[in-house]
Design an enzyme around this catalytic site. Structure first.
Site, short mmCIF file in Angstrom:
data_model
loop_
_atom_site.label_atom_id
_atom_site.label_comp_id
_atom_site.label_asym_id
_atom_site.label_seq_id
_atom_site.Cartn_x
_atom_site.Cartn_y
_atom_site.Cartn_z
N PRO A 196 -4.36 0.07 18.48
CA PRO A 196 -4.08 -0.36 17.10
C PRO A 196 -4.20 0.74 16.06
O PRO A 196 -3.90 0.50 14.88
CB PRO A 196 -5.13 -1.45 16.86
N TYR A 241 3.95 6.57 10.12
CA TYR A 241 3.14 5.41 9.78
C TYR A 241 3.97 4.34 9.10
O TYR A 241 3.84 3.14 9.42
CB TYR A 241 1.97 5.82 8.89
N LYS A 288 1.11 -0.18 15.15
CA LYS A 288 2.47 -0.24 15.67
C LYS A 288 2.78 -1.47 16.52
O LYS A 288 3.95 -1.75 16.79
CB LYS A 288 2.77 1.02 16.52
N TYR A 336 -9.26 5.37 7.28
CA TYR A 336 -9.43 5.76 8.69
C TYR A 336 -10.43 6.91 8.72
O TYR A 336 -10.19 7.95 8.09
CB TYR A 336 -8.11 6.25 9.27
N HIS A 381 0.85 -1.19 0.00
CA HIS A 381 0.00 0.00 0.00
C HIS A 381 0.88 1.24 0.00
O HIS A 381 1.68 1.44 0.91
CB HIS A 381 -0.91 0.01 1.24
#
Length: 388
Positions: A291, A383, A295, A199, A72
């Site tokens: 979550p 990220y 991580k 998200y 991704h």
């Protein structure tokens, strides 16, 4: 039995450490309380930082991941049913890999089996002795007590394991934040709604659209942590998810019967130090993150990276500076991940005491992220994973 490193815990942290040590010619024994099928059945994280991907590949564990995983190059953020994309490669130079923890564990078990690694499951009553300087471990298998003499113990046995509890309370310092909500997660044999994660922040609460493969989707919504699971029928879940995600995603959402459904609490937790004499902590034994920032598994991988380096330097070069500095090195990266996960959680969730002012600030923050390359770069570099 005698070995160089006794590893308590047969999850991905313990298995990866054993494999990396094996590649360097260092012996280890893994003690796992649960049967193997239970360990392989755990549904956990699905996003690997690029550093984790490279480490697994360099350890010879990348073939199946490259075949079955999904690269991704970005992710979508949404607020009040409208989304935008952050390009990880453009902002931070690397993508991430969507490849479930179950798959990573499968690969690691295969690698340890192929190398003749010693993995003892159903090891009950594991007890650590002789710390901090002359360690050995006892356990019970099939009603018989066994002893493992070792140079070092690696505690990779999770939050509820015995390893962290072996450190005296006078030395151990813990930090914890419990979030006042949980994630209701649903696994379903449907096509993912998006080719990248979504998200979503909404006045009704957080939502996440994720996937395991082209025909297996993973969705989450924020719910009160004490909600009974029976309250959430499949239809009720899908209706609530549609309300929170972008309108175009809701229109193409493919629904179906859930094959797994659970509510997970969210918390941040850190234990310091991560070393006491010849005992080391790694992974969830030392820290927990919500979550939201993806991580948890990645921090376990970075802990194992630092710990394997330290043990290899000890046995290969008789150098103990990395052993002495293990806790500080690992915790520096842990706390940065704790910060990022806390920030993402605060940005995307609705808190019980939240006011309209608070919600507007979250919406403005999302608007700022959409329009600022610098803000996107900060999110992207965290990220995809800060460098080791």
């Amino acid at each position: 039995m005698k070995t160089q490193v006794c590893i308590v815990g047969g999850g991905p942290a313990g298995l990866l450490l054993s494999h990396l040590l094996h590649l360097a010619g260092i012996e280890s024994v893994i003690l796992e309380r649960r049967p193997r099928d239970h360990v392989l059945g755990r549904i956990r994280a699905g996003v690997l930082e690029w550093g984790s991907v490279k480490l697994l590949e360099e350890a010879g564990l990348g073939a199946r991941m490259r075949k079955r995983g999904f690269v991704h190059e970005g992710t979508y953020l949404a607020s009040q049913n409208r989304g935008f994309r952050i390009d990880f490669k453009a902002r931070a130079g690397h993508p991430v890999m969507v490849y479930g923890q179950t798959e990573v564990t499968h690969d690691l078990y295969d690698a340890r089996d192929a190398a003749g690694g010693v993995v003892i499951d159903r090891a009950e009553g594991v007890t650590l002795h002789g710390l901090p300087d002359t360690p050995h471990v006892t356990y019970v298998k099939d009603g018989t007590e066994h002893r493992v003499d070792c140079d070092y113990i690696a505690g990779c046995d999770g939050y509820h394991g015995v390893s962290r509890q072996a450190i005296p309370t006078s030395l151990l310092k813990t930090f914890e934040k419990v979030y006042p909500f949980g994630w209701l997660g649903v696994l379903t044999e449907t096509r993912p709604v998006s080719d990248e994660l979504i998200y979503a922040n909404h006045g009704r609460g957080f939502a996440l659209c994720s996937m395991r493969n082209e025909h297996l989707s993973r969705y989450y919504i924020q719910v009160p942590v004490d909600d009974p699971i029976g309250k959430w029928s499949d239809d009720a879940f899908w209706d609530e998810l549609r309300r929170r995600i972008p309108h175009d995603a809701a229109d193409r959402l493919e629904t179906g019967a859930s094959i797994e459904k659970s509510i997970a609490p969210l918390r941040s937790f850190v234990a310091e130090p991560m070393r006491w004499g010849r005992l080391f902590l790694a992974g969830d034994a030392a820290h927990i993150v919500p979550p939201t920032g993806a991580k948890g598994l990645n921090l376990a991988v970075s802990d194992v990276h630092y710990l394997s380096q330290a043990l290899i330097a000890h046995y290969r070069d008789s150098a103990d500076d990395l052993i002495e500095g293990y806790s500080d090195r690992a915790l520096t990266r842990v706390w940065k991940a704790i910060r990022f996960s806390w920030w993402m959680t605060t940005l995307l969730h609705r808190f019980p005491d939240q006011t309209e002012f608070d919600q507007r600030l979250r919406e403005v923050e999302m608007d700022y992220l959409e329009g600022s390359e610098a803000a996107q770069r900060s999110l992207a570099e965290n990220y995809i994973g800060l460098p080791y």
